[in-house]
Enzyme design. Sequence first.
Site, short mmCIF file in Angstrom:
data_model
loop_
_atom_site.label_atom_id
_atom_site.label_comp_id
_atom_site.label_asym_id
_atom_site.label_seq_id
_atom_site.Cartn_x
_atom_site.Cartn_y
_atom_site.Cartn_z
N GLY A 11 2.73 -8.38 2.69
CA GLY A 11 2.27 -7.79 1.09
C GLY A 11 2.92 -8.82 -0.22
O GLY A 11 3.57 -10.22 0.29
N LYS A 85 0.06 1.97 -3.06
CA LYS A 85 0.64 1.54 -3.93
C LYS A 85 -0.32 1.44 -5.72
O LYS A 85 0.42 1.54 -6.68
CB LYS A 85 0.84 0.46 -4.52
CG LYS A 85 0.13 -0.99 -4.32
CD LYS A 85 0.97 -2.31 -5.00
CE LYS A 85 -0.06 -3.52 -4.73
NZ LYS A 85 0.78 -4.38 -5.27
N SER A 125 9.66 1.81 -7.71
CA SER A 125 9.35 1.47 -8.90
C SER A 125 10.06 1.97 -9.93
O SER A 125 11.13 3.31 -10.23
CB SER A 125 8.42 2.32 -8.51
OG SER A 125 7.19 2.18 -9.45
N TYR A 150 1.60 9.00 -6.12
CA TYR A 150 2.79 7.78 -6.04
C TYR A 150 4.00 7.49 -6.03
O TYR A 150 5.17 7.53 -5.35
CB TYR A 150 1.38 6.65 -6.44
CG TYR A 150 2.60 5.14 -6.61
CD1 TYR A 150 2.76 4.96 -5.30
CD2 TYR A 150 2.79 4.74 -7.41
CE1 TYR A 150 3.15 3.55 -5.09
CE2 TYR A 150 3.59 3.81 -7.27
CZ TYR A 150 4.31 3.29 -6.26
OH TYR A 150 4.59 1.82 -5.98
N LYS A 154 7.39 7.61 -4.14
CA LYS A 154 8.82 7.14 -4.72
C LYS A 154 9.96 8.21 -4.72
O LYS A 154 11.00 7.48 -4.10
CB LYS A 154 8.42 5.44 -5.90
CG LYS A 154 7.59 5.36 -5.39
CD LYS A 154 8.11 4.26 -4.35
CE LYS A 154 6.62 3.08 -3.72
NZ LYS A 154 7.17 2.41 -2.37
N ASN A 200 -4.14 -3.65 -12.37
CA ASN A 200 -2.91 -4.20 -13.34
C ASN A 200 -3.24 -5.29 -13.58
O ASN A 200 -4.15 -6.11 -13.64
CB ASN A 200 -2.02 -4.81 -12.60
CG ASN A 200 -1.73 -3.55 -10.92
OD1 ASN A 200 -1.59 -3.51 -10.01
ND2 ASN A 200 -0.85 -2.15 -12.23
P1 NAD Z 1 1.33 -5.02 -1.18
O1 NAD Z 1 0.40 -4.04 -0.87
O2 NAD Z 1 1.15 -6.07 -1.25
O3 NAD Z 1 2.40 -4.95 0.11
C1 NAD Z 1 2.43 -3.61 0.55
C2 NAD Z 1 2.41 -3.81 2.08
O4 NAD Z 1 3.05 -2.67 3.19
C3 NAD Z 1 0.55 -4.49 2.33
O5 NAD Z 1 1.04 -5.86 3.55
C4 NAD Z 1 0.43 -3.16 3.86
O6 NAD Z 1 -0.64 -4.09 4.27
C5 NAD Z 1 1.62 -2.76 4.05
N1 NAD Z 1 1.14 -1.43 4.60
C6 NAD Z 1 0.80 -0.39 3.98
N2 NAD Z 1 1.58 0.71 4.56
C7 NAD Z 1 1.63 0.17 6.08
C8 NAD Z 1 2.04 1.25 6.98
N3 NAD Z 1 1.57 1.86 7.28
N4 NAD Z 1 2.80 0.80 8.09
C9 NAD Z 1 3.06 -0.72 8.59
N5 NAD Z 1 2.21 -1.86 6.77
C10 NAD Z 1 1.95 -0.69 5.89
O7 NAD Z 1 2.37 -4.86 -1.94
P2 NAD Z 1 3.13 -4.95 -2.98
O8 NAD Z 1 2.70 -5.23 -5.08
O9 NAD Z 1 4.33 -6.12 -2.13
O10 NAD Z 1 4.26 -3.75 -2.56
C11 NAD Z 1 4.68 -3.78 -1.94
C12 NAD Z 1 6.64 -2.01 -2.60
O11 NAD Z 1 7.08 -2.30 -3.50
C13 NAD Z 1 5.35 -1.11 -2.11
O12 NAD Z 1 6.29 -0.19 -1.68
C14 NAD Z 1 4.86 -0.68 -3.48
O13 NAD Z 1 4.80 1.01 -4.03
C15 NAD Z 1 5.84 -1.17 -4.03
N6 NAD Z 1 6.17 -1.63 -6.21
C16 NAD Z 1 5.15 -2.16 -6.51
C17 NAD Z 1 4.75 -2.20 -7.78
C18 NAD Z 1 3.98 -3.72 -8.13
O14 NAD Z 1 3.75 -3.27 -9.27
N7 NAD Z 1 3.69 -4.77 -6.97
C19 NAD Z 1 5.81 -1.88 -8.19
C20 NAD Z 1 6.75 -1.43 -8.08
C21 NAD Z 1 7.23 -0.69 -6.33
N1 UFG Z 2 -3.99 -2.97 -19.23
C1 UFG Z 2 -4.49 -3.29 -19.78
N2 UFG Z 2 -5.78 -3.12 -19.39
C2 UFG Z 2 -6.15 -4.06 -18.41
C3 UFG Z 2 -4.43 -3.62 -17.38
C4 UFG Z 2 -3.23 -2.51 -17.78
O1 UFG Z 2 -4.00 -2.68 -21.24
O2 UFG Z 2 -7.11 -3.94 -17.89
C5 UFG Z 2 -2.14 -2.69 -20.13
C6 UFG Z 2 -2.06 -1.36 -19.43
O3 UFG Z 2 -2.22 -0.10 -20.69
C7 UFG Z 2 -0.49 -1.43 -19.05
C8 UFG Z 2 -0.11 -2.21 -19.24
O4 UFG Z 2 -0.71 -2.99 -19.62
O5 UFG Z 2 -0.22 -0.79 -20.53
C9 UFG Z 2 1.07 -2.46 -17.90
O6 UFG Z 2 -0.43 -2.00 -16.73
P1 UFG Z 2 -0.18 -1.99 -15.55
O7 UFG Z 2 -1.42 -1.58 -15.11
O8 UFG Z 2 -0.15 -3.76 -15.15
O9 UFG Z 2 1.20 -1.36 -14.44
P2 UFG Z 2 2.26 -0.01 -15.60
O10 UFG Z 2 3.19 -0.50 -15.63
O11 UFG Z 2 0.85 0.49 -15.72
O12 UFG Z 2 2.06 0.30 -13.72
C10 UFG Z 2 2.85 -0.44 -12.87
C11 UFG Z 2 2.67 -0.31 -11.51
C12 UFG Z 2 2.68 0.30 -10.98
C13 UFG Z 2 4.22 2.20 -11.54
C14 UFG Z 2 4.73 1.28 -12.88
C15 UFG Z 2 5.72 2.50 -13.57
O13 UFG Z 2 1.25 -1.26 -10.69
O14 UFG Z 2 3.04 0.56 -9.47
O15 UFG Z 2 4.33 -0.16 -13.61
O16 UFG Z 2 6.24 0.98 -12.53
F1 UFG Z 2 4.52 2.83 -11.28
#
Ligand code: NAD
Ligand code: UFG
Length: 339
Positions: A11, A85, A125, A150, A154, A200
Amino acid sequence: MSQILVTGGTGYIGSHTVVELIKAGYEVVIVDNLSNSKLEVLNRIEAIVGVRPKFYQISVQDKEAMRKVFEENDISCIIHFAGLKSVGESVLYPVKYYSNNLGSSITLLELMDEYHVHNIVFSSSATVYGTPTRMPIVETDPIGNCTSPYGNTKFQIECILMDFAKSHKDANVAILRYFNPIGAHESGTMGEYPTGIPNNLMPYITQVAVGTLECLTVFGGDYPTPDGTCIRDYIHVVDLAIGHVYAVHKLESNPGLVIYNLGTGKGTSVLELVNAFQDANNMKINYRIGDRRPGDVVENYANCDKAYKEMGWKATRTIYDACKDSWNWQKKNPHGYEE
Ligand code: NAD
Ligand code: UFG
């Protein structure tokens, strides 16, 4: 040599972390079911570090298949990224989220018992802080009252891990609360490519820049912030990945339970990020101010002093670096990891 098991290692954050772990001298085993990533990521990792990590395409929920991973390797530490996620999807399909995210975490903890693995790093998160009451957020601030299924997963996994740590005197658990990861590997060969229309901000901006999407809608221009748009703590994914290497080192010193915010400590508004992207890449992003997005908090940024004091980690890359790297990745890979 013992190995680090990285679940979700193909991921977005996992793949960058695998690169940093291998650079730091660790041997890595990846488990991913590829539900949200592509096998091609392994080629990209190999091209960067010269080593192809061992890979199992299985679900972490599949305990029998996971046993094979523990039998065939000498796992000393687990970094558990695997999970679903998408905040919006979790509202539509909450049971899918509880089943996958809690189910995989519980299976891992059972296997840790069975195979005497003591160390685990968990991807939490900033969402666990719900609607925060003060800025910047410190780790001791209240958690729970999350705004989505979601977020609840967490929070609940954190509770399980805290109980696990209490009941297992030899367990070491690092809960890492990420703020908003953006950016990509500096090579431009690894980055984020969400399926469908991105939710995002950064992937939306890069897809407008590359011409896949027409116009960014900024969600709300009337918030009580200096420019009226929401404030977040955007952290470069490589800084975040390096934070995991520091966490693994920390666990090697037998600390028991530790919890860290991983962010930059600095708030950036939506319009500031758009402007930084334009400046860093010398281009214009077509945007309009639209309505507020339901559920968005006005501001969300971290106090990261604890991670620095206890692990010596802090983010060093700037928003500008992240904007350059995100664009470099997007323009070299307009369709992500697809051919
Ligand atoms: P991502 O979706 O790119 O990576 C997650 C990976 O887990 C994927 O490759 C998916 O195929 C795999 N996966 C899901 N369920 C599975 C399962 N049951 N068995 C095996 N593989 C599985 O997401 P990411 O952005 O790299 O996020 C990684 C972790 O960090 C996640 O737990 C996410 O909730 C957490 N997180 C992400 C963000 C963000 O904004 N990206 C913010 C806070 C926390
Ligand atoms: N935003 C826009 N336009 C878009 C997308 C986002 O204006 O098309 C704004 C949102 O309103 C926010 C900021 O950009 O103000 C960031 O938004 P994201 O969706 O990129 O991120 P969030 O802060 O809403 O959410 C992220 C992760 C979630 C996590 C959360 C809190 O995507 O998984 O942070 O940690 F739960």
